[in-house]
Design an enzyme around this catalytic site. Structure first.
Site, short mmCIF file in Angstrom:
data_model
loop_
_atom_site.label_atom_id
_atom_site.label_comp_id
_atom_site.label_asym_id
_atom_site.label_seq_id
_atom_site.Cartn_x
_atom_site.Cartn_y
_atom_site.Cartn_z
N PRO A 99 0.83 -1.21 0.00
CA PRO A 99 0.00 0.00 0.00
C PRO A 99 0.86 1.26 0.00
O PRO A 99 1.93 1.30 0.62
CB PRO A 99 -0.82 -0.11 1.28
N GLY A 103 3.79 3.51 5.37
CA GLY A 103 4.88 3.12 6.25
C GLY A 103 5.51 1.78 5.91
O GLY A 103 6.33 1.28 6.67
N LEU A 104 5.15 1.21 4.77
CA LEU A 104 5.68 -0.11 4.42
C LEU A 104 6.70 -0.06 3.28
O LEU A 104 7.05 -1.09 2.70
CB LEU A 104 4.55 -1.08 4.10
N GLY A 105 7.15 1.13 2.97
CA GLY A 105 8.27 1.24 2.03
C GLY A 105 7.91 1.12 0.57
O GLY A 105 8.76 0.73 -0.25
N SER A 106 6.66 1.46 0.20
CA SER A 106 6.25 1.23 -1.19
C SER A 106 7.13 2.00 -2.18
O SER A 106 7.52 1.46 -3.22
CB SER A 106 4.78 1.56 -1.40
N ALA A 108 10.27 3.07 -1.95
CA ALA A 108 11.62 2.51 -2.08
C ALA A 108 11.57 1.16 -2.80
O ALA A 108 12.44 0.84 -3.61
CB ALA A 108 12.26 2.36 -0.71
N ALA A 109 10.52 0.36 -2.54
CA ALA A 109 10.43 -0.96 -3.18
C ALA A 109 10.23 -0.82 -4.69
O ALA A 109 10.83 -1.58 -5.47
CB ALA A 109 9.29 -1.77 -2.56
N ASP A 150 14.78 2.82 4.56
CA ASP A 150 13.90 2.07 3.65
C ASP A 150 14.69 1.46 2.49
O ASP A 150 14.61 0.25 2.23
CB ASP A 150 12.82 2.99 3.05
O1 PMV Z 1 6.87 5.87 6.47
P1 PMV Z 1 8.09 5.18 5.95
O2 PMV Z 1 7.92 3.76 5.64
O3 PMV Z 1 8.72 5.92 4.81
O4 PMV Z 1 9.16 5.20 7.14
C1 PMV Z 1 9.69 6.40 7.55
C2 PMV Z 1 10.62 6.25 8.69
C3 PMV Z 1 11.01 7.58 9.29
O5 PMV Z 1 11.94 7.30 10.31
C4 PMV Z 1 9.81 8.29 9.88
C5 PMV Z 1 11.65 8.50 8.25
C6 PMV Z 1 13.00 8.06 7.78
O6 PMV Z 1 13.46 8.62 6.77
O7 PMV Z 1 13.65 7.23 8.42
#
Ligand code: PMV
Length: 312
Positions: A99, A103-106, A108-109, A150
């Site tokens: 999704p 917060g699951l790295g979509s 970057a993936a 990520d």
């Molecule tokens: O929301 P995500 O999956 O991109 O994770 C971000 C993690 C943070 O620590 C909030 C930001 C970062 O760049 O590390």
């Protein structure tokens, strides 16, 4: 046709504080993946690239996309890394079960899948380090100060103990453990959460630095628990980490509801994962409780709940 995948990721401990130099622990989440398919387009002019992604609604020639489009950026920078030459036109088709903005790295993936597929298709597969560097450059488009966690965990596909700017430290997990992931269904761009923490930090640096230190300490204590797969210890450290994240203002009623549901159904610990404010939460569980906790998450309003295993 050349196909390459890249997994999602979950931050077990340390999000946000990692942007300010504290350590964090993240793991790949293989049940969700981004996929890039690269094919030759013999009818099109040499060197042209056509990009297609349902998730972002993209269907365009590369050079017709804005220069800061993440798909354009990763494709162009991957091609720039490879030896030039009379290359055939290419088509890149991206699909993803990760999704977006959760917060699951979509992001970057998708970058990692494209860099892998394009470089493999052209017979010059890039190393994990090179792929990670290219994906990091694109992460900068999403928010100004990415820690790099990520792109690192997704490119190397291993649990990592991560400190911004330092060489990657893979974590060897001796005994596998189960992590459940529950989606609030609330889209939460990382940039928004990172900016809100930044505002608080600018308003009161001392208090925020203290909270970051507390999180850093939790992460250091969590490392041996991850290595040994000690679920009870992981659970109580997750709960501690969540308390600090809530004080930093990055939890939300929807996240709190799912976290409470998981704990109520017997999770050993739970917290938000990633930027927060919406997006996903995680819970560490013993195998006998997993099914009941997934049901509890769905009943509490999760739009999706699934298990991933962290382990050798
Ligand atoms: O929301 P995500 O999956 O991109 O994770 C971000 C993690 C943070 O620590 C909030 C930001 C970062 O760049 O590390």
């Amino acid at each position: 046709m050349t196909r390459a995948h890249a997994p999602g990721k979950a931050i077990l401990f340390g999000e946000h504080a990692v942007v300010y130099g504290r350590p964090a622990i993240a793991v790949p989440v293989p049940p969700i993946q981004a996929t890039a398919d690269v094919t030759d387009l013999p009818q099109a002019p040499a060197g042209a690239v056509f990009l297609e992604s349902e998730a972002t609604g993209t269907r365009a020639w590369l050079n017709a996309l804005p220069e800061d489009d993440p798909l354009r950026r990763i494709t162009q920078s991957t091609l720039d890394r490879l030896p030039a030459g009379g290359r055939q036109a290419l088509s890149i088709h991206i699909t993803s079960t990760i999704p977006i903005a959760s917060g699951l790295g979509s992001g970057a993936a998708v970058s990692v899948a494209i860099a892998r597929a394009v470089s493999q298709h052209l017979g010059q597969p890039l190393t994990a380090e090179a792929v990670s560097t290219l994906a990091f450059d694109v992460e900068r488009l999403h928010h100004g100060t990415p820690s790099g966690i990520d792109n690192t965990v997704i490119s190397y596909e291993t649990p990592v103990y991560f400190v911004r700017g330092q060489p990657i430290e893979p974590i060897t997990v001796g005994m596998s453990f189960d992590v459940l992931i529950g989606d609030t269904g609330v889209a939460a761009p990382t940039a928004k959460a990172v900016a809100s923490v930044r505002r608080r930090w600018e308003a009161d640096r001392e208090s925020m630095e203290t909270l970051f230190d507390v999180i850093g300490d939790i992460v250091r204590r969590a490392r041996p628990a991850v290595e040994s797969g000690h679920v009870a210890a992981l659970g109580s450290l997750m709960n501690e980490n969540q308390t600090v994240l809530a004080r930093m203002g990055v939890s939300s009623p929807e996240l709190d509801r799912l976290i409470d549901a998981a704990l109520g159904a017997g999770a050993s610990g739970a917290k938000l994962s990633g930027g927060g404010i919406g997006g996903n939460m995680i819970a560490v569980v013993t195998p006998d409780r997993a099914r009941a906790i997934i049901t509890a998450l769905l009943e509490a309003g999760a739009t999706r709940a699934f298990a991933t295993q962290v382990g050798p």
